[in-house]
Design an enzyme around this catalytic site. Structure first.
Site, PDB file in Angstrom:
ATOM      1  N   ASP A 227       1.964   1.233 -10.259  1.00 42.70           N
ATOM      2  CA  ASP A 227       0.713   2.004 -10.260  1.00 42.70           C
ATOM      3  C   ASP A 227      -0.110   1.801  -8.996  1.00 42.70           C
ATOM      4  O   ASP A 227      -1.341   1.859  -9.036  1.00 42.70           O
ATOM      5  CB  ASP A 227      -0.131   1.658 -11.493  1.00 42.70           C
ATOM      6  N   ALA A 228       0.548   1.566  -7.878  1.00 41.17           N
ATOM      7  CA  ALA A 228      -0.173   1.320  -6.624  1.00 41.17           C
ATOM      8  C   ALA A 228       0.246   2.282  -5.514  1.00 41.17           C
ATOM      9  O   ALA A 228      -0.099   2.075  -4.361  1.00 41.17           O
ATOM     10  CB  ALA A 228       0.051  -0.117  -6.167  1.00 41.17           C
TER      11      ALA A 228
END
Length: 283
Positions: A227-228
């Protein structure tokens, strides 16, 4: 109208726009849309032009050949695509249907200009909905103790269907690093924007207990770091103390659908340029 989409990122300097515009004018190229951005922080310049294909005397390959000297002169990272050549998008989902159903509806109604060669899921619940659209559905269960065979099959299916893009439409498994590397900046994910504030299970219940006033969603490219990846699109909706957890879940699903469909559309239309871990989105 069929267009060629010319997308460019390069070190900023004087004369880039003039050189590209002169090149297009030389060949009678009719620009229908032009977007530019100069990033003073990084020192890079970003550009996206749409050119009427019927105004040019050559096809896409000849365009690439003619433009290559300019690209070398300005050290450009660039691509040119044909709007009539639809990207192939493999969708992946688990049990939740809202994002998948929304994308299928938008594709079925012609709102999303792409091909969907198949849907892959680690559960079988969504098969009937997908097959109603005439799209093949592949059930690839994931063994929590040994995920490698499942993801090997996922990789095989994605390659077999010649996917240009993979969309994780609430696919609740973490892709292995090898897959992230193989399809770098071609895998799109959606998640609620509570991350990293409310990680783990039941995020809306956690948020309700904290009395949050905004809920939202983030559409981003998938990288090895969970999720980056570079963010493509985000949106929020305001809530109050009157909203129940069930209201928050409903509103959260609504914003997830909108953000994912917009992010995918920007990607399909070559409106997203990635530089380092940031994006320039010419929406």
């Amino acid at each position: 109208m069929r267009t060629f989409r010319l997308v460019i990122a390069c070190p900023d300097r004087v004369g880039i726009v003039a050189k590209v515009s002169n090149f297009l004018a030389t060949y009678n190229g009719w620009i229908t849309e032009a977007s530019h951005h100069s990033d003073t922080h990084s020192g890079w310049f970003f550009m996206r032009h749409e050119i009427r294909a019927d105004s040019l005397p050559f096809d896409l390959e000849e365009f690439r050949h003619a433009f290559a000297p300019i690209a070398r002169e300005f050290s450009m990272k660039w691509r040119v695509t044909d709007s009539s050549e639809l990207k192939r998008v493999v969708l992946m989902a688990s049990r939740e249907s809202h994002c998948l159903a929304d994308l299928l509806h938008r594709w079925h109604s012609g709102e999303l200009a792409c091909e969907i060669p198949c849907v892959i899921s680690n559960h079988d619940e969504l098969r009937s909905m997908v097959e109603w659209h005439g799209i093949p559905y592949y059930h690839v269960p994931v063994d929590p103790q040994n995920k490698e065979p499942a993801f090997a099959e996922v990789s095989r299916l994605v390659r077999e269907h010649a996917a240009d893009t993979v969309v994780l439409a609430r696919y609740m498994q973490i892709l292995p690093p090898q897959l992230c590397q193989e399809f770098a900046m071609q895998v799109i994910n959606i998640h609620h924007s509570f991350l990293p504030s409310f990680v783990g299970a039941r995020p809306y219940h956690q948020a309700s207990l904290r009395g949050v006033k905004l809920i939202g969603a983030t559409c981003h490219y998938v990288t090895e770091e969970l999720d980056a990846g570079p963010i493509i699109e985000q949106d929020v909706v305001r809530i109050t103390h009157r909203d129940s957890v069930e209201d928050m879940v409903r509103l959260g699903k609504d914003v997830e659908k909108m953000v994912l469909s917009r992010g995918l559309r920007y990607h399909l239309e070559d409106r997203v340029l990635v530089h380092d871990n940031r994006t320039v989105v010419f929406a």
